[in-house]
Motif scaffolding. Structure first.
Motif, PDB file in Angstrom:
ATOM      1  N   SER A 183       0.812  -1.229   0.000  1.00 21.05           N
ATOM      2  CA  SER A 183       0.000   0.000   0.000  1.00 21.05           C
ATOM      3  C   SER A 183       0.842   1.275   0.000  1.00 21.05           C
ATOM      4  O   SER A 183       0.328   2.356   0.288  1.00 21.05           O
ATOM      5  N   VAL A 184       2.140   1.169  -0.306  1.00 20.18           N
ATOM      6  CA  VAL A 184       2.984   2.354  -0.455  1.00 20.18           C
ATOM      7  C   VAL A 184       2.648   3.010  -1.793  1.00 20.18           C
ATOM      8  O   VAL A 184       2.553   2.343  -2.820  1.00 20.18           O
ATOM      9  N   GLY A 185       2.446   4.323  -1.796  1.00 17.69           N
ATOM     10  CA  GLY A 185       2.057   5.018  -3.017  1.00 17.69           C
ATOM     11  C   GLY A 185       0.610   4.775  -3.386  1.00 17.69           C
ATOM     12  O   GLY A 185       0.219   4.915  -4.545  1.00 17.69           O
ATOM     13  N   CYS A 186      -0.218   4.422  -2.401  1.00 14.51           N
ATOM     14  CA  CYS A 186      -1.639   4.148  -2.629  1.00 14.51           C
ATOM     15  C   CYS A 186      -2.461   5.153  -1.823  1.00 14.51           C
ATOM     16  O   CYS A 186      -2.223   5.332  -0.616  1.00 14.51           O
ATOM     17  N   TYR A 187      -3.417   5.810  -2.476  1.00 12.60           N
ATOM     18  CA  TYR A 187      -4.188   6.864  -1.822  1.00 12.60           C
ATOM     19  C   TYR A 187      -5.660   6.760  -2.197  1.00 12.60           C
ATOM     20  O   TYR A 187      -5.995   6.461  -3.339  1.00 12.60           O
ATOM     21  N   LYS A 188      -6.525   7.056  -1.236  1.00 14.60           N
ATOM     22  CA  LYS A 188      -7.944   7.169  -1.529  1.00 14.60           C
ATOM     23  C   LYS A 188      -8.269   8.644  -1.740  1.00 14.60           C
ATOM     24  O   LYS A 188      -7.913   9.497  -0.916  1.00 14.60           O
ATOM     25  N   VAL A 189      -8.937   8.944  -2.853  1.00  9.46           N
ATOM     26  CA  VAL A 189      -9.276  10.327  -3.202  1.00  9.46           C
ATOM     27  C   VAL A 189     -10.796  10.480  -3.186  1.00  9.46           C
ATOM     28  O   VAL A 189     -11.512   9.770  -3.893  1.00  9.46           O
ATOM     29  N   SER A 190     -11.268  11.425  -2.379  1.00  7.16           N
ATOM     30  CA  SER A 190     -12.707  11.665  -2.271  1.00  7.16           C
ATOM     31  C   SER A 190     -13.126  13.029  -2.782  1.00  7.16           C
ATOM     32  O   SER A 190     -14.301  13.251  -3.063  1.00  7.16           O
ATOM     33  N   GLU A 191     -12.175  13.950  -2.900  1.00  5.71           N
ATOM     34  CA  GLU A 191     -12.465  15.311  -3.343  1.00  5.71           C
ATOM     35  C   GLU A 191     -11.704  15.612  -4.634  1.00  5.71           C
ATOM     36  O   GLU A 191     -10.561  15.193  -4.800  1.00  5.71           O
ATOM     37  N   VAL A 192     -12.352  16.370  -5.528  1.00 11.16           N
ATOM     38  CA  VAL A 192     -11.723  16.726  -6.807  1.00 11.16           C
ATOM     39  C   VAL A 192     -10.389  17.445  -6.580  1.00 11.16           C
ATOM     40  O   VAL A 192      -9.421  17.218  -7.309  1.00 11.16           O
ATOM     41  N   SER A 193     -10.341  18.278  -5.554  1.00  8.08           N
ATOM     42  CA  SER A 193      -9.126  19.053  -5.292  1.00  8.08           C
ATOM     43  C   SER A 193      -7.940  18.177  -4.916  1.00  8.08           C
ATOM     44  O   SER A 193      -6.781  18.593  -5.019  1.00  8.08           O
ATOM     45  N   GLU A 194      -8.198  16.930  -4.479  1.00  4.68           N
ATOM     46  CA  GLU A 194      -7.123  16.025  -4.077  1.00  4.68           C
ATOM     47  C   GLU A 194      -6.555  15.226  -5.247  1.00  4.68           C
ATOM     48  O   GLU A 194      -5.483  14.627  -5.134  1.00  4.68           O
ATOM     49  N   LEU A 195      -7.271  15.193  -6.357  1.00  9.04           N
ATOM     50  CA  LEU A 195      -6.964  14.272  -7.442  1.00  9.04           C
ATOM     51  C   LEU A 195      -5.563  14.456  -8.017  1.00  9.04           C
ATOM     52  O   LEU A 195      -4.728  13.525  -8.006  1.00  9.04           O
ATOM     53  N   MET A 196      -5.247  15.628  -8.523  1.00  8.53           N
ATOM     54  CA  MET A 196      -3.951  15.844  -9.149  1.00  8.53           C
ATOM     55  C   MET A 196      -2.799  15.810  -8.134  1.00  8.53           C
ATOM     56  O   MET A 196      -1.743  15.231  -8.435  1.00  8.53           O
ATOM     57  N   PRO A 197      -2.967  16.385  -6.927  1.00  8.81           N
ATOM     58  CA  PRO A 197      -1.884  16.259  -5.941  1.00  8.81           C
ATOM     59  C   PRO A 197      -1.552  14.801  -5.606  1.00  8.81           C
ATOM     60  O   PRO A 197      -0.384  14.448  -5.446  1.00  8.81           O
ATOM     61  N   ARG A 198      -2.563  13.953  -5.498  1.00  8.03           N
ATOM     62  CA  ARG A 198      -2.306  12.535  -5.202  1.00  8.03           C
ATOM     63  C   ARG A 198      -1.655  11.829  -6.383  1.00  8.03           C
ATOM     64  O   ARG A 198      -0.820  10.937  -6.199  1.00  8.03           O
ATOM     65  N   LEU A 199      -2.035  12.203  -7.594  1.00  7.47           N
ATOM     66  CA  LEU A 199      -1.355  11.644  -8.765  1.00  7.47           C
ATOM     67  C   LEU A 199       0.119  12.036  -8.743  1.00  7.47           C
ATOM     68  O   LEU A 199       0.997  11.230  -9.067  1.00  7.47           O
ATOM     69  N   GLN A 200       0.391  13.270  -8.364  1.00 12.86           N
ATOM     70  CA  GLN A 200       1.779  13.737  -8.262  1.00 12.86           C
ATOM     71  C   GLN A 200       2.547  12.909  -7.232  1.00 12.86           C
ATOM     72  O   GLN A 200       3.699  12.519  -7.470  1.00 12.86           O
TER      73      GLN A 200
END
Length: 344
Positions: A183-200
């Motif tokens: 689960s390293v580099g694995c993130y749950k995204v619930s808000e649109v504002s989090e999407l690109m930062p988590r991809l980064q």
């Protein structure tokens, strides 16, 4: 028999590898094997570990260790190698390729099956071809120029990453570095504002990123063992303390737990056992793997999540627990894995 255990490595799962190796070393039958332990540092240096060191997860694991200078000759001096390495450079076909060139039998999957299972994006394609159900997903690539693009099935690229994700799988979703584990580099995204930062953030671990639709899931696991004739364990259930099974909840949170057999209908367990073997054979797997599934609590659909070709062997890891439930304790399991290495 001269058996070499290899632990550590340069992946993000370095510490877990050392924990797994500590447990395996304690369980090896001394009447069957003359054991040497090789430790690989995070920087990639190889050391023969001192026989008096028994806890490879401790800070003094390299005390009195001897550096290996002739790597190829060193490997060829053993009858069999057990690469107790998780993640990149250990579970992705790289160490397996070196062992193939050295012509030394080794435990676990071979080069292709290791590499394919480690790469979540590529594994999806293989499992789809085998007709195994998986959660809807999108392949996002971080290009060498730093730009993120969606890679379509026909290999064309779409720069409207956020729009494609929202339209195709929606939120919440999971963002996973394709070739990372635990689960390293694995993130749950619930808000649109989090999407690109988590991809980064995921892009710091791998240039290939899998974006998966989040489902209200029960996490279930099945252990497989064999080469041509593969056996499957009963199904175990993950009871994470938290929103999902993170690295911390796996190895650091004492409130996370496992349950064997899983608290699900027998028909679900039968389906998982059948598809665990099917997925393992779709990869042309060898030796062992832990096959992870999701049971959607809303639709009751069962999806394959991923296959781990060198699962954890710590004292709390699911794979040895599932094998023990099947009647195979860890000393016997080691014997069987070594025998399978010579069978190939």
């Amino acid at each position: 028999m001269k058996l070499l255990l290899i632990c550590g490595g340069m992946s993000t799962e370095h510490s877990i590898s050392r924990m797994s190796c500590t447990n395996i070393r304690k369980q090896v039958n001394p009447e069957h094997y003359d054991v040497t332990v090789l430790g690989i540092t995070k920087e990639g240096d190889w050391y023969i570990l001192d026989q008096n060191v028994t806890d490879y997860s401790s800070e003094n694991w390299l005390d009195h260790a001897q550096i290996v200078t002739e790597t190829f000759a060193f490997l060829k001096s053993f009858d069999c190698v057990f690469p107790v390495l998780h993640g990149m450079y250990g579970e992705d076909g790289t160490i397996q390729g070196l062992l193939e060139m050295a012509n030394v039998p080794y435990v676990g999957c071979r080069v292709f099956d290791s590499a394919a299972a480690m790469d979540k994006v590529m594994a999806k394609k293989l499992f789809n071809a085998a007709g195994i159900k998986q959660t809807p997903s999108i392949y996002v690539k971080k290009r060498f120029d730093g730009k993120f693009v969606v890679v379509n099935d026909d290999t064309t690229e779409d720069e409207n990453v956020k729009d494609v994700i929202l339209k195709t799988i929606g939120l919440p979703c999971f963002i996973k570095a394709s070739r990372s584990g635990s689960s390293v580099g694995c993130y749950k995204v619930s808000e649109v504002s989090e999407l690109m930062p988590r991809l980064q953030e995921a892009g710091q671990y791998d240039s290939k990123i899998l974006c998966e639709k989040a489902i209200n899931a029960t996490e279930l696991e099945c252990a497989v063992l064999g080469n041509d004739d593969v056996i499957a364990s009963r199904v175990g259930q993950i009871l994470p303390h938290g929103e999902f099974y993170t690295f911390e909840s796996k190895y650091e949170d004492e409130q996370s737990a496992t349950c064997i057999p899983a608290r699900v209908d027998q028909s679900v367990q039968d389906y998982i056992r059948e598809n665990a073997v099917k997925a393992f054979k779709a990869l042309d797997g060898h030796g062992l793997a832990r096959c992870d599934f999701f049971l959607d609590q809303d639709t009751h659909e069962v999806y394959l999540n991923e296959i781990n070709t060198l699962p954890g062997f710590t004292n709390i890891s699911m794979y040895p627990q599932l094998m023990k439930d099947l009647g195979i304790d860890t000393p016997e399991l080691i014997d069987r894995l070594v025998a399978l290495a010579f069978e190939r």
